[in-house]
Design a protein around this motif. Structure first.
Motif, PDB file in Angstrom:
ATOM      1  N   GLY A 185      45.611  45.939  36.374  1.00  0.00           N
ATOM      2  CA  GLY A 185      44.528  45.489  37.240  1.00  0.00           C
ATOM      3  C   GLY A 185      44.919  45.116  38.650  1.00  0.00           C
ATOM      4  O   GLY A 185      44.129  44.535  39.385  1.00  0.00           O
ATOM      5  N   ILE A 186      46.122  45.460  39.062  1.00  0.00           N
ATOM      6  CA  ILE A 186      46.573  45.139  40.412  1.00  0.00           C
ATOM      7  C   ILE A 186      46.100  46.256  41.346  1.00  0.00           C
ATOM      8  O   ILE A 186      46.227  47.434  41.025  1.00  0.00           O
ATOM      9  N   GLY A 187      45.565  45.883  42.474  1.00  0.00           N
ATOM     10  CA  GLY A 187      45.122  46.901  43.424  1.00  0.00           C
ATOM     11  C   GLY A 187      44.171  46.329  44.442  1.00  0.00           C
ATOM     12  O   GLY A 187      43.978  45.116  44.522  1.00  0.00           O
ATOM     13  N   GLU A 188      43.582  47.238  45.190  1.00  0.00           N
ATOM     14  CA  GLU A 188      42.608  46.858  46.212  1.00  0.00           C
ATOM     15  C   GLU A 188      41.311  47.588  45.942  1.00  0.00           C
ATOM     16  O   GLU A 188      41.306  48.782  45.656  1.00  0.00           O
ATOM     17  N   GLY A 189      40.219  46.871  46.030  1.00  0.00           N
ATOM     18  CA  GLY A 189      38.921  47.498  45.853  1.00  0.00           C
ATOM     19  C   GLY A 189      38.573  47.762  44.403  1.00  0.00           C
ATOM     20  O   GLY A 189      39.208  47.247  43.484  1.00  0.00           O
ATOM     21  N   ALA A 190      37.563  48.605  44.225  1.00  0.00           N
ATOM     22  CA  ALA A 190      37.036  48.905  42.898  1.00  0.00           C
ATOM     23  C   ALA A 190      37.963  49.852  42.141  1.00  0.00           C
ATOM     24  O   ALA A 190      38.463  50.830  42.709  1.00  0.00           O
ATOM     25  N   LYS A 233      49.178  40.911  42.975  1.00  0.00           N
ATOM     26  CA  LYS A 233      50.269  40.868  41.992  1.00  0.00           C
ATOM     27  C   LYS A 233      50.413  39.498  41.339  1.00  0.00           C
ATOM     28  O   LYS A 233      50.657  39.384  40.146  1.00  0.00           O
ATOM     29  N   LYS A 234      50.283  38.451  42.144  1.00  0.00           N
ATOM     30  CA  LYS A 234      50.482  37.088  41.631  1.00  0.00           C
ATOM     31  C   LYS A 234      49.388  36.666  40.653  1.00  0.00           C
ATOM     32  O   LYS A 234      49.600  35.781  39.841  1.00  0.00           O
ATOM     33  N   ALA A 235      48.229  37.295  40.727  1.00  0.00           N
ATOM     34  CA  ALA A 235      47.109  36.939  39.856  1.00  0.00           C
ATOM     35  C   ALA A 235      47.106  37.739  38.550  1.00  0.00           C
ATOM     36  O   ALA A 235      46.325  37.439  37.652  1.00  0.00           O
ATOM     37  N   ALA A 236      47.962  38.727  38.445  1.00  0.00           N
ATOM     38  CA  ALA A 236      47.998  39.587  37.257  1.00  0.00           C
ATOM     39  C   ALA A 236      48.915  38.992  36.197  1.00  0.00           C
ATOM     40  O   ALA A 236      50.105  38.811  36.419  1.00  0.00           O
ATOM     41  N   ALA A 237      48.351  38.677  35.054  1.00  0.00           N
ATOM     42  CA  ALA A 237      49.127  38.112  33.947  1.00  0.00           C
ATOM     43  C   ALA A 237      49.708  39.236  33.093  1.00  0.00           C
ATOM     44  O   ALA A 237      49.080  40.271  32.887  1.00  0.00           O
TER      45      ALA A 237
END
Length: 149
Positions: free
Chosen positions: A133-138, A58-62
């Motif tokens: 784009g927040i999530g885990e994996g592909a 979450k913190k990396a999503a602009a």
């Protein structure tokens, strides 16, 4: 922002003259046959970007916003979390609006998050700041770009 199911697009198709064509394209397309990239549906009025990405924190999503296009985003595979904040509440521009790319970025944090599963979609209008784009994996997703005018 609208979150919905691809099974019930009819109620949203009246919101924009190009939405019906966009949803018909989504429902009649086998995205497994597409490479990542941009594909024309109806010239500059309607096109799709196919992207493969690795989910981020979450913190990396602009937060991003657009002026010329409405986004209809849906995961093809994987579960994507998306952040949201109204445009009129955004205050910290991190990258000013680029007219050619139709995007601006903000350092603000989203005020709401939603998970979007394959078979669902999210519509982001120009007044919707969104952090995808927040999530885990592909995650593999399609973004239908619908001209505002």
């Amino acid at each position: 922002m609208i979150l919905g199911s691809l099974e019930n697009t009819e109620r949203y198709e009246v919101l924009n003259p190009l939405f019906k064509q966009a949803f018909e394209f989504v429902k009649n397309t086998d995205f497994s046959k597409f490479e990542d990239g941009k594909y024309d549906i109806d010239g500059t009025r309607l096109f799709v970007n196919i992207n493969s990405l690795f989910g981020k924190d979450k913190k990396a999503a602009a937060i991003e916003v657009h002026q010329k296009y409405i986004d209809i985003q849906f995961p093809i595979s994987g579960i994507e979390k998306m952040g949201w904040k109204p445009f009129n509440e955004l205050q910290e521009v991190s990258s000013p609006y680029n007219e050619e790319k139709d995007i601006a970025f903000y350092a603000d944090r989203p005020t709401a998050f939603t998970k979007v599963y394959p078979g669902q979609f999210v519509i982001f209008f120009p007044d919707d700041g969104h952090a995808p784009g927040i999530g885990e994996g592909a995650i593999r997703k399609a973004i239908i770009k619908v001209a505002v005018k």
